[in-house]
Design an enzyme around this catalytic site. Structure first.
Site, PDB file in Angstrom:
ATOM      1  N   LEU A  67      84.335  15.519  19.324  1.00 38.29           N
ATOM      2  CA  LEU A  67      85.614  15.842  19.962  1.00 38.29           C
ATOM      3  C   LEU A  67      86.378  14.590  20.375  1.00 38.29           C
ATOM      4  O   LEU A  67      87.602  14.624  20.518  1.00 38.29           O
ATOM      5  CB  LEU A  67      85.376  16.715  21.207  1.00 38.29           C
ATOM      6  CG  LEU A  67      84.710  18.068  20.980  1.00 38.29           C
ATOM      7  CD1 LEU A  67      84.406  18.741  22.314  1.00 38.29           C
ATOM      8  CD2 LEU A  67      85.595  18.972  20.129  1.00 38.29           C
ATOM      9  N   GLY A  70      84.629   6.899  22.625  1.00 35.82           N
ATOM     10  CA  GLY A  70      84.978   5.930  23.658  1.00 35.82           C
ATOM     11  C   GLY A  70      84.174   4.661  23.506  1.00 35.82           C
ATOM     12  O   GLY A  70      83.455   4.469  22.512  1.00 35.82           O
ATOM     13  N   GLU A 145      93.356  17.365  25.106  1.00 34.40           N
ATOM     14  CA  GLU A 145      93.880  16.446  26.116  1.00 34.40           C
ATOM     15  C   GLU A 145      95.359  16.704  26.386  1.00 34.40           C
ATOM     16  O   GLU A 145      96.126  17.037  25.478  1.00 34.40           O
ATOM     17  CB  GLU A 145      93.728  14.995  25.643  1.00 34.40           C
ATOM     18  CG  GLU A 145      92.299  14.527  25.462  1.00 34.40           C
ATOM     19  CD  GLU A 145      92.232  13.112  24.896  1.00 34.40           C
ATOM     20  OE1 GLU A 145      93.305  12.512  24.656  1.00 34.40           O
ATOM     21  OE2 GLU A 145      91.110  12.613  24.688  1.00 34.40           O
ATOM     22  N   LYS A 186      95.237   9.552  34.060  1.00 32.40           N
ATOM     23  CA  LYS A 186      96.148   9.352  32.931  1.00 32.40           C
ATOM     24  C   LYS A 186      96.050  10.598  32.050  1.00 32.40           C
ATOM     25  O   LYS A 186      95.083  11.383  32.161  1.00 32.40           O
ATOM     26  CB  LYS A 186      95.771   8.099  32.125  1.00 32.40           C
ATOM     27  CG  LYS A 186      94.345   8.083  31.594  1.00 32.40           C
ATOM     28  CD  LYS A 186      94.047   6.768  30.870  1.00 32.40           C
ATOM     29  CE  LYS A 186      92.600   6.712  30.390  1.00 32.40           C
ATOM     30  NZ  LYS A 186      92.293   5.447  29.691  1.00 32.40           N
ATOM     31  N   ASN A 189      92.807  11.649  30.289  1.00 29.80           N
ATOM     32  CA  ASN A 189      91.676  12.117  31.094  1.00 29.80           C
ATOM     33  C   ASN A 189      91.944  13.468  31.743  1.00 29.80           C
ATOM     34  O   ASN A 189      91.276  13.837  32.712  1.00 29.80           O
ATOM     35  CB  ASN A 189      91.329  11.082  32.171  1.00 29.80           C
ATOM     36  CG  ASN A 189      90.629   9.876  31.585  1.00 29.80           C
ATOM     37  OD1 ASN A 189      90.149   9.919  30.451  1.00 29.80           O
ATOM     38  ND2 ASN A 189      90.572   8.798  32.345  1.00 29.80           N
ATOM     39  N   ASP A 202      86.300  12.741  32.855  1.00 32.74           N
ATOM     40  CA  ASP A 202      85.936  11.315  32.779  1.00 32.74           C
ATOM     41  C   ASP A 202      85.926  10.659  34.154  1.00 32.74           C
ATOM     42  O   ASP A 202      86.897  10.036  34.579  1.00 32.74           O
ATOM     43  CB  ASP A 202      86.872  10.553  31.841  1.00 32.74           C
ATOM     44  CG  ASP A 202      86.257   9.233  31.387  1.00 32.74           C
ATOM     45  OD1 ASP A 202      85.329   8.745  32.067  1.00 32.74           O
ATOM     46  OD2 ASP A 202      86.701   8.687  30.365  1.00 32.74           O
ATOM     47  N   THR A 219      93.432   1.853  33.690  1.00 33.21           N
ATOM     48  CA  THR A 219      94.282   1.615  32.522  1.00 33.21           C
ATOM     49  C   THR A 219      95.493   0.798  32.951  1.00 33.21           C
ATOM     50  O   THR A 219      96.134   1.136  33.946  1.00 33.21           O
ATOM     51  CB  THR A 219      94.722   2.960  31.917  1.00 33.21           C
ATOM     52  OG1 THR A 219      93.547   3.699  31.536  1.00 33.21           O
ATOM     53  CG2 THR A 219      95.610   2.761  30.700  1.00 33.21           C
TER      54      THR A 219
END
Length: 368
Positions: A67, A70, A145, A186, A189, A202, A219
């Site tokens: 899926l 990272g 997402e 963000k 996530n 996350d 980030t």
């Protein structure tokens, strides 16, 4: 479109308030809700102190497809053969975790995921480890997402942005009440459930916070000024990131961006951004009050706390308790053709999980 590289419900059931519904959020409503949050924090503390037990037979599960990927591993769709129940399995490679000095963060993430229970955050079903990997097993959230949908739509219309923003505010309020600072908010996530509601995922940078911390993580476009300046920071960084998220949801791009990360940081520290002409006055006012370089003037940190959000003009007409109990009709529901549908996720090449014959880094993961 700008691009960037880089589950469960409370144990005692839906929250109920005896207070009358008003336009805005009253002190009485917040007082009752605080009692509810205290119960959730008690549940969190109780789970945090328990030692988790895992009785999982990996042979009873079937890997369907990847899926996401990272820095430390990947997330795989997993199906229980007998029940056909679906899970998202996060596979983290021990060697990469150790080399990038993320052992403590990984252990924290495991314990946090085991302990949190809130409608708008993912949670842990169970976890285990083998000679080469550690595994987090979580519910499968099939809507994909938020970033994927934002990229497809260009930007969110105001009702949808408001719907998502209210859930993020409630999730951050819950996490902060449990003394957890999230530090990586963000669109990438945030997952969208098949019902249209969201779940923050996350928790690799999340930690229990007492006082201040100095770790540089997150980030670049979402980092708060106080984090960049190494001043030491607290929960204020999450509210700054929320302001960036709100801006990006409504504009389609973040307020602070440059090709050179150092120039991005300069813009953030200077608080320099420009709202699109499509932003109405209420939205502009809300963002202005969040993206405050001086944390003493930032929404969520001041005396009013979360009430500054709940009673802001931009949220006028929103019923916060209906949002919390998932009784508001979502403005957008992802397409979902049935169990196992992964069309809301990007495609990735599947790789075999190769386990070493001997246990690697056993001492580093003793407490896992």
């Amino acid at each position: 479109m700008y691009s960037r590289k880089g589950l469960g419900t409370p144990k005692e059931g839906p929250y109920r308030s005896d207070a009358d519904v008003h336009d805005g959020y009253t002190e009485q409503q917040q007082e009752q809700y605080s009692k509810y949050l205290k119960k959730l924090k008690s549940d969190f503390d109780e789970s945090w102190c328990k030692k988790s037990k895992t009785n999982m037979n990996f042979n009873e599960y079937e890997r369907i497809k990847t899926l996401g990927t990272g820095a430390f591993g990947r997330v795989v769709l997993l199906k229980h053969v007998k029940s056909s129940k679906l899970y998202a399995m996060k596979v983290l490679e021990k060697e990469k975790i150790v080399k990038m000095r993320q052992v403590e963060h990984t252990l924290y993430e495991k314990r946090i995921l085991e302990s949190i229970r809130f409608p708008f955050t993912v949670c842990m079903e169970f976890s285990f480890k083998d000679n080469s990997y550690v595994y987090f097993i979580m519910p499968f959230v099939p809507g994909g997402e938020m970033f994927t949908h934002l990229r497809r739509m260009g930007k969110f219309e105001e009702p949808l942005a408001k719907f998502y923003a209210s859930q993020v505010i409630l999730a951050l309020e819950y996490l902060h009440f449990c003394n957890l600072v999230y530090r990586d908010l963000k669109p990438e996530n945030i997952l969208i459930d098949k019902t249209g509601y969201l779940k923050i995922t996350d928790f690799g940078f999340c930690k229990i916070l007492q006082g201040r911390t100095w770790t540089l993580c997150g980030t670049p476009e979402y980092l708060a000024p106080e984090l960049i300046l190494s001043k030491g920071y607290g929960f204020s960084v999450d509210w700054w990131s929320f302001g960036v998220l709100l801006f990006e949801m409504c504009a389609g791009y973040p307020p602070f961006y440059a090709n050179d990360p150092m120039k991005t940081y300069e813009k953030i520290v200077g608080g320099k951004y420009r709202c699109p002409s499509s932003f109405n006055s209420d939205l502009r006012d809300l963002i202005r009050n969040i993206l405050q370089v001086d944390i003493t003037h930032r929404f969520g940190v001041m005396k009013g706390g979360v009430m500054d959000y709940k009673n802001h003009k931009w949220f006028r007409g929103l019923e916060w308790e209906c949002i919390l109990n998932c009784r508001t009709q979502p403005p957008f529901v992802p397409k979902y053709r049935g169990p196992g549908d992964t069309t809301n996720f990007d495609r990735y090449d599947d790789e075999p999980i190769k386990t070493a014959s001997r246990c690697q880094y056993d001492a580093d993961f003793t407490d896992f």
